[in-house]
Write a protein that holds these residues in place. Structure first.
Motif, mmCIF file in Angstrom:
data_model
loop_
_atom_site.group_PDB
_atom_site.id
_atom_site.type_symbol
_atom_site.label_atom_id
_atom_site.label_comp_id
_atom_site.label_asym_id
_atom_site.label_seq_id
_atom_site.Cartn_x
_atom_site.Cartn_y
_atom_site.Cartn_z
ATOM 1 N N LYS A 77 -14.658 -30.513 -15.239
ATOM 2 C CA LYS A 77 -13.536 -29.603 -14.959
ATOM 3 C C LYS A 77 -14.020 -28.319 -14.293
ATOM 4 O O LYS A 77 -13.415 -27.837 -13.341
ATOM 5 N N LYS A 78 -15.125 -27.760 -14.790
ATOM 6 C CA LYS A 78 -15.672 -26.520 -14.240
ATOM 7 C C LYS A 78 -16.105 -26.700 -12.783
ATOM 8 O O LYS A 78 -16.043 -25.762 -11.992
ATOM 9 N N ALA A 79 -16.525 -27.913 -12.424
ATOM 10 C CA ALA A 79 -16.943 -28.197 -11.049
ATOM 11 C C ALA A 79 -15.751 -28.354 -10.107
ATOM 12 O O ALA A 79 -15.934 -28.498 -8.903
ATOM 13 N N GLY A 80 -14.522 -28.316 -10.652
ATOM 14 C CA GLY A 80 -13.335 -28.332 -9.809
ATOM 15 C C GLY A 80 -12.633 -29.669 -9.701
ATOM 16 O O GLY A 80 -11.709 -29.819 -8.909
ATOM 17 N N TRP A 81 -13.015 -30.641 -10.503
ATOM 18 C CA TRP A 81 -12.370 -31.951 -10.461
ATOM 19 C C TRP A 81 -11.070 -31.918 -11.249
ATOM 20 O O TRP A 81 -10.972 -31.292 -12.289
ATOM 21 N N ASP A 82 -10.056 -32.628 -10.747
ATOM 22 C CA ASP A 82 -8.778 -32.777 -11.437
ATOM 23 C C ASP A 82 -8.900 -33.978 -12.374
ATOM 24 O O ASP A 82 -8.971 -35.116 -11.914
ATOM 25 N N MET A 83 -8.927 -33.731 -13.679
ATOM 26 C CA MET A 83 -9.164 -34.800 -14.646
ATOM 27 C C MET A 83 -8.045 -35.844 -14.658
ATOM 28 O O MET A 83 -8.273 -36.987 -15.011
ATOM 29 N N MET A 84 -6.851 -35.474 -14.262
ATOM 30 C CA MET A 84 -5.731 -36.419 -14.276
ATOM 31 C C MET A 84 -5.707 -37.311 -13.041
ATOM 32 O O MET A 84 -5.293 -38.456 -13.118
ATOM 33 N N ALA A 86 -18.448 -47.491 -17.229
ATOM 34 C CA ALA A 86 -18.922 -46.132 -16.959
ATOM 35 C C ALA A 86 -18.195 -45.173 -17.893
ATOM 36 O O ALA A 86 -17.016 -45.362 -18.194
ATOM 37 N N ASP A 87 -18.897 -44.147 -18.364
ATOM 38 C CA ASP A 87 -18.254 -43.121 -19.186
ATOM 39 C C ASP A 87 -17.216 -42.373 -18.359
ATOM 40 O O ASP A 87 -16.122 -42.100 -18.823
ATOM 41 N N SER A 88 -17.578 -42.038 -17.121
ATOM 42 C CA SER A 88 -16.659 -41.333 -16.225
ATOM 43 C C SER A 88 -16.913 -41.797 -14.794
ATOM 44 O O SER A 88 -18.053 -42.001 -14.405
ATOM 45 N N ILE A 89 -15.835 -41.942 -14.041
ATOM 46 C CA ILE A 89 -15.936 -42.232 -12.606
ATOM 47 C C ILE A 89 -15.111 -41.182 -11.885
ATOM 48 O O ILE A 89 -13.954 -40.944 -12.229
ATOM 49 N N CYS A 90 -15.722 -40.519 -10.893
ATOM 50 C CA CYS A 90 -15.045 -39.481 -10.122
ATOM 51 C C CYS A 90 -14.641 -40.053 -8.764
ATOM 52 O O CYS A 90 -15.443 -40.665 -8.079
#
Length: 72
Positions: A21-28, A57-61
């Protein structure tokens, strides 16, 4: 806080997600959590076939819709 006593999910919630989130990614819209990205390897033995273990994967951006940028 002893990080060794935390579960993998706890570490994601307390450390990884806030950093994303701090890096600017929209979690939704740009991040998927606990996501299976393969169906598993196809294993063929004679006339029988089965699938191997799925990969997760734990998270995929995603930078643009459905274009994977980063797997964590």
């Amino acid at each position: 806080m002893n990080k060794k006593s935390l579960t993998e999910r706890d570490i994601c919630t307390k450390f990884i997600n806030p950093a994303i989130k701090k890096a600017g990614w929209d979690m939704m819209r740009q991040v998927r959590e606990e996501y299976f990205f393969t169906d598993g390897r196809v294993i063929v033995q004679g006339k029988l076939s089965t699938r191997g273990q799925r990969k997760r994967a734990d998270s995929i951006c995603y930078f643009i819709n459905q274009i994977t940028l980063l797997r964590l």
